[in-house]
Design a protein around this motif. Structure first.
Motif, PDB file in Angstrom:
ATOM      1  N   ALA A  77      69.952  28.197 -29.742  1.00 59.63           N
ATOM      2  CA  ALA A  77      68.869  27.501 -30.435  1.00 59.63           C
ATOM      3  C   ALA A  77      67.645  28.395 -30.593  1.00 59.63           C
ATOM      4  CB  ALA A  77      68.508  26.220 -29.687  1.00 59.63           C
ATOM      5  N   PHE A  78      67.325  29.165 -29.573  1.00 56.19           N
ATOM      6  CA  PHE A  78      66.166  30.058 -29.633  1.00 56.19           C
ATOM      7  C   PHE A  78      66.374  31.148 -30.689  1.00 56.19           C
ATOM      8  CE2 PHE A  78      64.006  33.984 -28.293  1.00 56.19           C
ATOM      9  CZ  PHE A  78      62.688  33.543 -28.306  1.00 56.19           C
ATOM     10  N   ILE A  79      67.546  31.759 -30.687  1.00 56.26           N
ATOM     11  CA  ILE A  79      67.834  32.819 -31.665  1.00 56.26           C
ATOM     12  C   ILE A  79      67.822  32.256 -33.075  1.00 56.26           C
ATOM     13  CG2 ILE A  79      69.557  34.478 -32.464  1.00 56.26           C
ATOM     14  CD1 ILE A  79      70.507  34.747 -29.574  1.00 56.26           C
ATOM     15  N   CYS A  80      68.387  31.064 -33.252  1.00 60.59           N
ATOM     16  CA  CYS A  80      68.433  30.444 -34.578  1.00 60.59           C
ATOM     17  C   CYS A  80      67.030  30.121 -35.086  1.00 60.59           C
ATOM     18  CB  CYS A  80      69.283  29.174 -34.540  1.00 60.59           C
ATOM     19  SG  CYS A  80      69.544  28.420 -36.167  1.00 60.59           S
ATOM     20  N   THR A  81      66.163  29.654 -34.197  1.00 56.97           N
ATOM     21  CA  THR A  81      64.776  29.365 -34.579  1.00 56.97           C
ATOM     22  C   THR A  81      64.077  30.617 -35.081  1.00 56.97           C
ATOM     23  OG1 THR A  81      64.657  27.615 -32.891  1.00 56.97           O
ATOM     24  CG2 THR A  81      62.578  28.412 -33.793  1.00 56.97           C
ATOM     25  N   CYS A  82      64.299  31.730 -34.387  1.00 53.70           N
ATOM     26  CA  CYS A  82      63.693  33.008 -34.791  1.00 53.70           C
ATOM     27  C   CYS A  82      64.325  33.530 -36.082  1.00 53.70           C
ATOM     28  CB  CYS A  82      63.858  34.037 -33.683  1.00 53.70           C
ATOM     29  SG  CYS A  82      62.989  33.640 -32.147  1.00 53.70           S
ATOM     30  N   ALA A  83      65.644  33.423 -36.165  1.00 57.66           N
ATOM     31  CA  ALA A  83      66.350  33.913 -37.358  1.00 57.66           C
ATOM     32  C   ALA A  83      65.929  33.156 -38.608  1.00 57.66           C
ATOM     33  CB  ALA A  83      67.861  33.801 -37.154  1.00 57.66           C
ATOM     34  N   ALA A  84      65.625  31.868 -38.452  1.00 52.84           N
ATOM     35  CA  ALA A  84      65.202  31.060 -39.595  1.00 52.84           C
ATOM     36  C   ALA A  84      63.904  31.591 -40.191  1.00 52.84           C
ATOM     37  CB  ALA A  84      65.038  29.595 -39.181  1.00 52.84           C
ATOM     38  N   LEU A  85      62.976  31.989 -39.337  1.00 51.67           N
ATOM     39  CA  LEU A  85      61.702  32.531 -39.824  1.00 51.67           C
ATOM     40  C   LEU A  85      61.885  33.902 -40.470  1.00 51.67           C
ATOM     41  CD1 LEU A  85      59.358  31.520 -36.864  1.00 51.67           C
ATOM     42  CD2 LEU A  85      59.304  30.609 -39.203  1.00 51.67           C
ATOM     43  N   GLY A  86      62.885  34.651 -40.006  1.00 55.15           N
ATOM     44  CA  GLY A  86      63.121  35.983 -40.548  1.00 55.15           C
ATOM     45  C   GLY A  86      64.085  35.974 -41.707  1.00 55.15           C
TER      46      GLY A  86
ATOM     47  N   TYR B  64      67.626  24.515 -40.510  1.00 53.26           N
ATOM     48  CA  TYR B  64      68.304  25.157 -39.383  1.00 53.26           C
ATOM     49  C   TYR B  64      67.311  25.454 -38.261  1.00 53.26           C
ATOM     50  CZ  TYR B  64      71.939  26.164 -42.924  1.00 53.26           C
ATOM     51  OH  TYR B  64      72.877  26.074 -43.911  1.00 53.26           O
ATOM     52  N   GLY B  65      66.159  26.007 -38.661  1.00 61.30           N
ATOM     53  CA  GLY B  65      65.151  26.376 -37.675  1.00 61.30           C
ATOM     54  C   GLY B  65      64.549  25.182 -36.973  1.00 61.30           C
ATOM     55  N   GLU B  66      64.201  24.147 -37.744  1.00 58.22           N
ATOM     56  CA  GLU B  66      63.556  22.992 -37.118  1.00 58.22           C
ATOM     57  C   GLU B  66      64.528  22.196 -36.263  1.00 58.22           C
ATOM     58  OE1 GLU B  66      63.317  19.183 -39.976  1.00 58.22           O
ATOM     59  OE2 GLU B  66      62.068  20.850 -40.673  1.00 58.22           O
ATOM     60  N   SER B  67      65.807  22.195 -36.627  1.00 57.41           N
ATOM     61  CA  SER B  67      66.817  21.514 -35.804  1.00 57.41           C
ATOM     62  C   SER B  67      66.976  22.216 -34.463  1.00 57.41           C
ATOM     63  CB  SER B  67      68.165  21.474 -36.536  1.00 57.41           C
ATOM     64  OG  SER B  67      68.087  20.692 -37.705  1.00 57.41           O
ATOM     65  N   SER B  68      66.950  23.543 -34.505  1.00 61.15           N
ATOM     66  CA  SER B  68      67.053  24.314 -33.267  1.00 61.15           C
ATOM     67  C   SER B  68      65.814  24.117 -32.399  1.00 61.15           C
ATOM     68  CB  SER B  68      67.239  25.799 -33.600  1.00 61.15           C
ATOM     69  OG  SER B  68      68.434  26.005 -34.318  1.00 61.15           O
ATOM     70  N   LEU B  69      64.646  24.121 -33.044  1.00 61.19           N
ATOM     71  CA  LEU B  69      63.404  23.877 -32.313  1.00 61.19           C
ATOM     72  C   LEU B  69      63.394  22.466 -31.733  1.00 61.19           C
ATOM     73  CD1 LEU B  69      60.547  24.870 -31.519  1.00 61.19           C
ATOM     74  CD2 LEU B  69      59.735  23.875 -33.668  1.00 61.19           C
ATOM     75  N   SER B  70      63.890  21.524 -32.490  1.00 63.16           N
ATOM     76  CA  SER B  70      63.955  20.138 -32.031  1.00 63.16           C
ATOM     77  C   SER B  70      64.808  20.028 -30.771  1.00 63.16           C
ATOM     78  CB  SER B  70      64.537  19.250 -33.132  1.00 63.16           C
ATOM     79  OG  SER B  70      64.658  17.916 -32.689  1.00 63.16           O
ATOM     80  N   TYR B  71      65.908  20.791 -30.743  1.00 59.05           N
ATOM     81  CA  TYR B  71      66.768  20.789 -29.555  1.00 59.05           C
ATOM     82  C   TYR B  71      66.021  21.342 -28.351  1.00 59.05           C
ATOM     83  CZ  TYR B  71      70.486  22.114 -26.319  1.00 59.05           C
ATOM     84  OH  TYR B  71      71.255  22.257 -25.202  1.00 59.05           O
TER      85      TYR B  71
ATOM     86  N   SER C 266      66.433  40.602 -38.596  1.00 55.80           N
ATOM     87  CA  SER C 266      67.074  39.325 -38.920  1.00 55.80           C
ATOM     88  C   SER C 266      68.589  39.461 -38.936  1.00 55.80           C
ATOM     89  CB  SER C 266      66.579  38.826 -40.282  1.00 55.80           C
ATOM     90  OG  SER C 266      65.196  38.595 -40.256  1.00 55.80           O
ATOM     91  N   ASP C 267      69.065  40.582 -39.446  1.00 54.70           N
ATOM     92  CA  ASP C 267      70.504  40.838 -39.468  1.00 54.70           C
ATOM     93  C   ASP C 267      71.054  40.879 -38.050  1.00 54.70           C
ATOM     94  OD1 ASP C 267      72.938  41.417 -40.795  1.00 54.70           O
ATOM     95  OD2 ASP C 267      72.711  43.547 -40.362  1.00 54.70           O
ATOM     96  N   THR C 268      70.303  41.478 -37.147  1.00 52.48           N
ATOM     97  CA  THR C 268      70.704  41.541 -35.741  1.00 52.48           C
ATOM     98  C   THR C 268      70.695  40.156 -35.109  1.00 52.48           C
ATOM     99  OG1 THR C 268      69.807  43.788 -35.529  1.00 52.48           O
ATOM    100  CG2 THR C 268      70.171  42.551 -33.488  1.00 52.48           C
ATOM    101  N   LEU C 269      69.662  39.367 -35.406  1.00 56.70           N
ATOM    102  CA  LEU C 269      69.583  38.002 -34.877  1.00 56.70           C
ATOM    103  C   LEU C 269      70.764  37.157 -35.341  1.00 56.70           C
ATOM    104  CD1 LEU C 269      65.758  37.236 -35.256  1.00 56.70           C
ATOM    105  CD2 LEU C 269      67.022  37.603 -33.131  1.00 56.70           C
ATOM    106  N   ASN C 270      71.172  37.330 -36.593  1.00 58.28           N
ATOM    107  CA  ASN C 270      72.342  36.615 -37.107  1.00 58.28           C
ATOM    108  C   ASN C 270      73.578  36.943 -36.278  1.00 58.28           C
ATOM    109  OD1 ASN C 270      71.076  35.227 -39.117  1.00 58.28           O
ATOM    110  ND2 ASN C 270      72.176  36.169 -40.802  1.00 58.28           N
ATOM    111  N   GLY C 271      73.749  38.234 -35.992  1.00 59.53           N
ATOM    112  CA  GLY C 271      74.893  38.643 -35.194  1.00 59.53           C
ATOM    113  C   GLY C 271      74.840  38.095 -33.777  1.00 59.53           C
ATOM    114  N   LEU C 272      73.650  38.106 -33.171  1.00 62.03           N
ATOM    115  CA  LEU C 272      73.486  37.562 -31.827  1.00 62.03           C
ATOM    116  C   LEU C 272      73.762  36.061 -31.793  1.00 62.03           C
ATOM    117  CD1 LEU C 272      70.246  39.444 -30.683  1.00 62.03           C
ATOM    118  CD2 LEU C 272      72.565  39.782 -29.782  1.00 62.03           C
ATOM    119  N   MET C 273      73.372  35.379 -32.857  1.00 66.30           N
ATOM    120  CA  MET C 273      73.574  33.937 -32.959  1.00 66.30           C
ATOM    121  C   MET C 273      75.067  33.594 -32.975  1.00 66.30           C
ATOM    122  SD  MET C 273      71.578  31.518 -35.676  1.00 66.30           S
ATOM    123  CE  MET C 273      72.317  32.318 -37.104  1.00 66.30           C
ATOM    124  N   ALA C 274      75.863  34.492 -33.542  1.00 67.15           N
ATOM    125  CA  ALA C 274      77.295  34.239 -33.667  1.00 67.15           C
ATOM    126  C   ALA C 274      78.016  34.295 -32.319  1.00 67.15           C
ATOM    127  CB  ALA C 274      77.914  35.254 -34.626  1.00 67.15           C
ATOM    128  N   ILE C 275      77.482  35.053 -31.373  1.00 66.44           N
ATOM    129  CA  ILE C 275      78.187  35.251 -30.098  1.00 66.44           C
ATOM    130  C   ILE C 275      78.414  33.933 -29.348  1.00 66.44           C
ATOM    131  CG2 ILE C 275      78.083  36.351 -27.827  1.00 66.44           C
ATOM    132  CD1 ILE C 275      76.688  38.728 -29.187  1.00 66.44           C
TER     133      ILE C 275
END
Length: 446
Positions: free
Chosen positions: A155-164, A374-381, A414-423
């Motif tokens: 959720a944290f990575i997704c929140t950051c990735a959404a902004l980027g 996506y970002g606000e849902s992750s932040l909401s969690y 952002s590309d890196t965050l996307n990859g981290l989010m997938a793990i």
């Protein structure tokens, strides 16, 4: 800043390296086998229950609890279809050769099974918050795997990735395309983009989905028709273009000073990575919005996910690739936008350049507003449903900044965050496979 860039490059080489790409494809193969090749063998079934069913009135019904399955798919498609379908395809070809498109197809075919599983889990483990459905990887990681720390990380990575990736890079693409196509300075378009973004996202998923369900089908159909015109104009080059894709996909000749199989290695690497970047199967973004759909059958959203990947990669990316290869655009530059623009402009003149600029503007802006959810849902969690309005304000302001800044480093991070989010998402897909069931092909789903 240089230190940040070096650290990011190191992490990126791992999360988008050969091992992770094998995991992406491996998970797709796992579910392809588990579902008995459903996305291939039962094409007519899921096609009738997605594309055909969207013409039905019942498919468009919504309630206070959620949005329609079609609206969920449109929003997810809007989040996936963006510059990756235009500049990303061009980049795959210039870096990996025409054969990269073959491996992009392979990634998409197996990705259809992955995204089916993601969306299935999204519906299965979703919750209600303030009377509305909400879900995604963070929920099925916590409830299915009972690993809340891993869910928090996602959720944290997704929140950051959404902004980027979802916001600033897309806003930069919109402003850049407006300037290239119409000569309007970025600082002026930035104001309009920021205000328009705020107006749409302040209405939440209801307003976002209402926009995407109207915009995405129209621009997608128009884009397909124009791309087909470019292909028709260069129709004599079609056989050689198709041959080039298949031959280059298995090119085992040694590169100058390199090693045997270098060409094939590059084709696989860039074909799979750009394919995943394009359709987002396995990243975990799709189930966030599909979980908001008004349906009690998880297989419905699973099939809408299959349809989403089919349109995104098999249709849109393939058409762009053929336009590039058939016009010889891949030999003029290594810049994705320049290559794509040449493919259309060489066949349609100035109108082709304007059309591509408009397409990028619409696709990228649709991605921008979809990723807000996506970002606000992750932040909401993470916060128990708090700070959503402040987040939307920050998101709108970030769009303005993205328009006027040099976004190269933001793209890389952002590309890196996307990859981290997938793990964590891929980990959940592997460990929760017991919950996934194949659709009942003996009944019509409506």
């Amino acid at each position: 800043m240089e230190t940040v860039q070096k650290i990011n490059q190191f992490v990126n080489s791992i999360v988008w390296g050969p091992f992770m790409l094998c995991v992406f494809v491996g998970v797709g193969i796992l579910y392809t086998v588990k579902l008995k090749f459903f996305q291939i063998r039962n094409f007519s079934f899921w096609w009738k229950n997605t594309f055909v069913s969207m013409l039905h009135t019942s498919e468009k019904n919504t309630s206070e609890r959620g949005i329609s399955p079609f609206q969920a798919m449109s929003t997810a498609l809007a989040g996936a279809v963006g510059t990756g379908n235009i500049a990303g395809v061009a980049g795959a070809i210039t870096l990996g050769g025409a054969g990269a498109i073959f491996w992009m197809w392979m990634a998409a075919i197996f990705g259809m099974a992955s995204i089916y599983a993601e969306n299935y889990l999204g519906i299965t483990f979703r919750e209600k918050q303030n009377g509305k459905y909400i879900g995604g990887p963070m929920y099925y990681i916590e409830k299915g795997l009972e690993l809340k720390p891993l869910a928090i990380i996602f959720a944290f990575i997704c929140t950051c990735a959404a902004l980027g990736m979802g916001n600033m890079t897309q806003a930069n693409s919109v402003a850049g395309s407006i300037y290239n196509g119409f000569g309007i300075p970025c600082q002026y378009s930035a104001i309009v983009i920021s205000v328009l973004t705020a107006f749409i996202i302040i209405g939440g998923i209801k307003r976002i989905s209402a926009i995407t369900e109207k915009v995405m089908p129209v621009i997608t159909v128009i884009y397909i028709l124009v791309a087909l015109i470019v292909i028709f104009i260069n129709i004599n080059s079609l056989p050689s273009a198709i041959e080039k894709i298949f031959v280059s996909a298995f090119d085992i000749k040694a590169a100058a000073g390199g090693f045997m199989g270098y060409g094939m290695t590059q084709a696989i690497r860039y074909g799979i990575s750009r394919g995943v970047f394009s359709n987002e199967a396995g990243l975990g973004t799709s189930p966030i919005v599909h979980a908001a759909a008004e349906t009690d059958d998880p297989s419905i959203q699973g099939m809408w996910g299959i349809f989403q990947v089919f349109i995104d990669t098999i249709v849109l990316c393939t058409l762009m690739a053929l336009c590039i290869i058939m016009t010889g655009a891949d030999s003029i530059s290594d810049d994705g936008i320049e290559v794509s623009t040449f493919a259309f402009e060489s066949s349609l003149g100035a109108a082709g350049k304007v059309f591509l600029s408009v397409s990028i503007i619409i696709f990228a802006f649709a991605t921008l507003i979809s990723w807000c959810y996506y970002g606000e849902s992750s932040l909401s969690y993470l916060t128990g449903g708090k700070y959503i309005i402040p987040y939307r304000i920050i998101y709108s302001a970030a769009a303005y900044i993205g328009c006027i800044m040099n976004a190269s480093l933001v793209w890389e991070i952002s590309d890196t965050l996307n990859g981290l989010m997938a793990i964590p998402n891929l980990t959940a897909l592997i460990m929760l496979s017991r919950f996934i069931k194949r659709p009942d092909i003996d009944k019509k789903i409506s």
